[in-house]
Design a protein around this motif. Structure first.
Motif, PDB file in Angstrom:
ATOM      1  N   VAL A 253       6.470  -9.475   2.113  1.00  0.00           N
ATOM      2  CA  VAL A 253       5.413  -9.857   3.054  1.00  0.00           C
ATOM      3  C   VAL A 253       5.301  -8.835   4.179  1.00  0.00           C
ATOM      4  N   SER A 254       6.469  -8.389   4.678  1.00  0.00           N
ATOM      5  CA  SER A 254       6.399  -7.427   5.791  1.00  0.00           C
ATOM      6  C   SER A 254       5.879  -6.081   5.316  1.00  0.00           C
ATOM      7  N   GLY A 255       6.207  -5.700   4.048  1.00  0.00           N
ATOM      8  CA  GLY A 255       5.653  -4.460   3.534  1.00  0.00           C
ATOM      9  C   GLY A 255       4.140  -4.515   3.457  1.00  0.00           C
ATOM     10  N   THR A 256       3.619  -5.642   2.972  1.00  0.00           N
ATOM     11  CA  THR A 256       2.165  -5.790   2.854  1.00  0.00           C
ATOM     12  C   THR A 256       1.497  -5.772   4.226  1.00  0.00           C
ATOM     13  N   LEU A 257       2.037  -6.638   5.133  1.00  0.00           N
ATOM     14  CA  LEU A 257       1.428  -6.709   6.463  1.00  0.00           C
ATOM     15  C   LEU A 257       1.519  -5.366   7.184  1.00  0.00           C
TER      16      LEU A 257
END
Lengths: 299, 374
Positions: A249-253
């Motif tokens: 999720v943090s990679g995407t965001l």
């Protein structure tokens, strides 16, 4: 942002950073339970030096083989360079650990700084001699949004999926190896095989994440998801899944934020979002956070 | 006043000494995450201070840098108390977050309107740059600004070490004794963190912010292999760091590469060499000691068999029988027996092998020291 999301580069980076976050977060749980989390820093610095040494070799005119010469050459060189650098670093560290006079962590943080020093010396040397190679080195310091090309993306996809599958496949054995080496030895399965497996996965993922995250922040994507997931549960399987989810999720965001704002590199964006996750879990987590303490206190 | 090279060398040596003084105590106390946390979180303070001033060695930079380094250590302690995780992992989270904020502020706000330097000077360090900011009193040039700021911090460090030397020593060697005489561990921790933060935030301009941890830990870690006393440790680490500075500078200056990078590389080579080849504590010496111990143990096994068991000890059959029953190689047993004969532990009389008096005395002495056989 809508314009950006159509482009090929943004699509590639979104996929690659979320895949890297997933696999690195899951692997980071294993590594942090082995108490080797700061070793990632040293490996990243080592692979940084490896890239620079291979750049220098290419500048002198030594090539891997005639097959690789041409357009693809630069990428293959940088990737093999980072792999060999991390491998060299892991061998050197394992030799240095044999001394009983120093704590493991001192050796790791010292060798990190030393390898950065070697790298910076090489950077100034390359800059001074000039040539076509001196561009594109500084992206390794803090990461770049558009650093991967499609061949490297294929590599990353294979390695990330393989790491996730292997971690889930060998989960029960790995659990024993991590928590109690002696029991693992006495029950007669190959402990060294699992150690080598973890090392290979770490080397491959570090070699990629140095491009996406940068040298100084590579450790963040491995460690912070694991610590954040530990705030929510005390069972290893749940921690591993949660860490993978947090990383992805943090990679995407992070890719979206960095692509939208423009003046923030990808590594910094991902690290800041991971830090926000950590802070939020520290406050609202019912298991080990402030909210959980408050609930226990109220009872 | 002096030539430019001389001034640069003096500034580097002073900053290396300033860093290596707290390093000796950090290595001793196993407070290993302090150096990394300090230099990464000092970035934020330096970036904020550079909005207001364009000097790299102005007092504002030093004060704000060391304040944020102390803030980083304080946050690590607080979160550790809350969650009971290991300090190393939390220090990575806190320090990399502060580092990110620092880089963002530095690249977007503070370095935008200054044409003098860019972001790379903070993490690469530029020693030649320090000699351009001159300190003038009444119009007279009395040396570079960085020289005086580093000198002041070094004097502060030395005074702190002189005053608290006994406390550092007791707390570093035996934590439980220090707790039993009601010595506050947190106070000593705090003093060490202040020393580290001050040294980092003053010497980043020569060493580069990430390489200061090599300046802090490297000489002390290398010196730990040559001495066992704390006072000699501090002196040897200062000596090693000055040697590294001289050699690194003399390599880097003619080749026009980064001076601090060359120094740090030389420190690394020094460290690796002393881990491997140190005369008493090195890995290779320890390995050969281990091999010699194993060989000695083999000799004692053969002596013990001859001492206690009543077997046929005719010289032709003995070696074969020993090799068979111990599952060793024939050559190894015959080598050991010949060596024992040469040492006068065994003797051969009429084709039979017996223990001499000397050998009997030796094996008895060995067995008495092994408590498990009694």
């Amino acid at each position: 942002m809508i314009e950006l999301s159509d482009t090929f580069i943004f699509d590639t980076m979104l996929k690659s950073s979320s895949l890297l976050g997933l696999s690195a977060g899951m692997l980071g749980v294993v590594i942090s339970y082995q108490r080797r989390s700061i070793e990632i820093n040293a490996l990243a610095a080592g692979s940084f030096v490896g890239i620079l040494v291979f750049y220098l070799l290419a500048g002198v005119g030594i090539y891997l083989s005639s097959y690789f010469s041409g357009e693809i050459d630069k990428y293959v060189f940088s990737f093999t360079g980072s792999i060999f650098g991390a491998l060299f670093m892991i061998i050197l560290l394992n030799i240095l650990y044999k001394t009983d006079r120093l704590h493991m962590h001192i050796i790791q943080s010292l060798m990190t700084a030393v390898m950065l020093g070697v790298g910076i010396t090489l950077i100034t040397y390359i800059r001074q001699t000039g040539g076509a190679l001196d561009s594109g080195i500084e992206i390794y310091l803090f990461g770049e949004t558009t650093s991967l090309n499609s061949e490297e993306f294929d590599f990353l996809r294979i390695i990330a999926v393989a790491a996730v599958v292997l971690l889930l496949l060998y989960f029960r054995r790995l659990k024993i190896v991590i928590f109690n080496k002696d029991i693992a030895r006495t029950t007669h399965f190959h402990v060294s095989f699992y150690y080598t497996l973890i090392n290979i996965m770490v080397i491959c993922l570090v070699a990629f994440s140095i491009k996406i995250m940068g040298v100084f922040l590579t450790v963040a994507i491995f460690l912070i998801p694991a610590v954040t997931a530990r705030l929510w549960s005390n069972r290893l399987f749940i921690i591993m899944i949660l860490a993978g989810v947090f990383g992805a999720v943090s990679g995407t965001l992070g890719t979206i934020v960095s692509g939208t704002l423009g003046n923030m590199t990808l590594g910094i964006a991902i690290t800041l979002i991971l830090a926000v996750f950590f802070l939020a879990s520290l406050i609202i987590s019912p298991y080990k956070g402030l909210a959980g303490k408050l609930i226990k206190y109220m009872r | 006043m002096f030539s430019m090279e001389f001034e640069i060398v003096i500034v580097i040596i002073l900053s290396a000494i300033t860093c290596s003084i707290p390093g000796a105590f950090l290595v001793m106390r196993k407070n290993y995450y302090a150096a990394d946390t300090a230099n990464r979180s000092a970035m934020l303070g330096i970036a904020i201070a550079l909005i207001f001033s364009s000097f790299l060695s102005s007092p504002l930079v030093i004060v704000l840098g060391s304040l944020t380094a102390i803030l980083g250590m304080y946050l690590v302690k607080k979160i550790k108390g809350l969650t009971h995780f290991r300090a190393k992992g939390i220090s990575i989270i806190v320090s990399s977050t502060l580092l990110c904020f620092g880089i963002l502020i530095a690249s977007n706000i503070s370095l935008n309107n200054s044409a003098e330097f860019d972001l790379s000077i903070i993490y690469l360090g530029d020693t030649a740059f320090t000699s351009f900011n001159r300190l003038r009193i009444a119009g007279i040039d009395i040396g570079s600004y960085a020289f005086y700021s580093i000198l002041i911090i070094m004097i502060i460090n030395i005074i702190i070490v002189m005053v608290y030397y006994k406390e550092f020593k007791i707390d570093g060697v035996d934590k439980y004794y220090a707790a039993s005489i009601e010595m506050k561990e947190e106070t000593i921790d705090f003093i060490l963190v202040i020393m580290t933060a001050l040294s980092v935030s003053v010497s980043f301009q020569t060493a580069g912010i990430f390489m200061t941890s090599a300046f802090i830990l490297g000489p002390a870690a290398a010196a730990l292999f040559y001495t066992k006393r704390l006072s000699t440790l501090a002196i040897v680490s200062v000596f090693l760091s000055s040697i590294a500075c001289l050699v690194g500078f003399s390599i880097a200056w003619p080749a026009e590469v980064s001076i601090s990078g060359a120094i740090v590389s030389f420190i690394g080579i020094l460290f690796i060499l002393s881990v491997l080849f140190a005369p008493e504590e090195g890995i290779i010496k320890k390995y050969f000691d281990y091999l010699a111990e194993q060989k000695k143990l083999d000799e004692y096994i053969i002596l013990d068999i001859l001492n206690t068991q009543s077997i046929d000890t005719s010289s032709s059959a003995l070696i074969e029988r020993l090799a068979k029953s111990l599952n060793w190689k024939f050559l190894r047993v015959s080598y050991l027996v010949n060596k024992l004969k040469a040492d006068k532990m065994l003797e051969e009389v009429n084709g039979y092998i017996y223990l001499t008096l000397e050998g009997k005395y030796e094996i008895d002495k060995f067995m008495k020291t092994q408590n498990c056989f009694h």
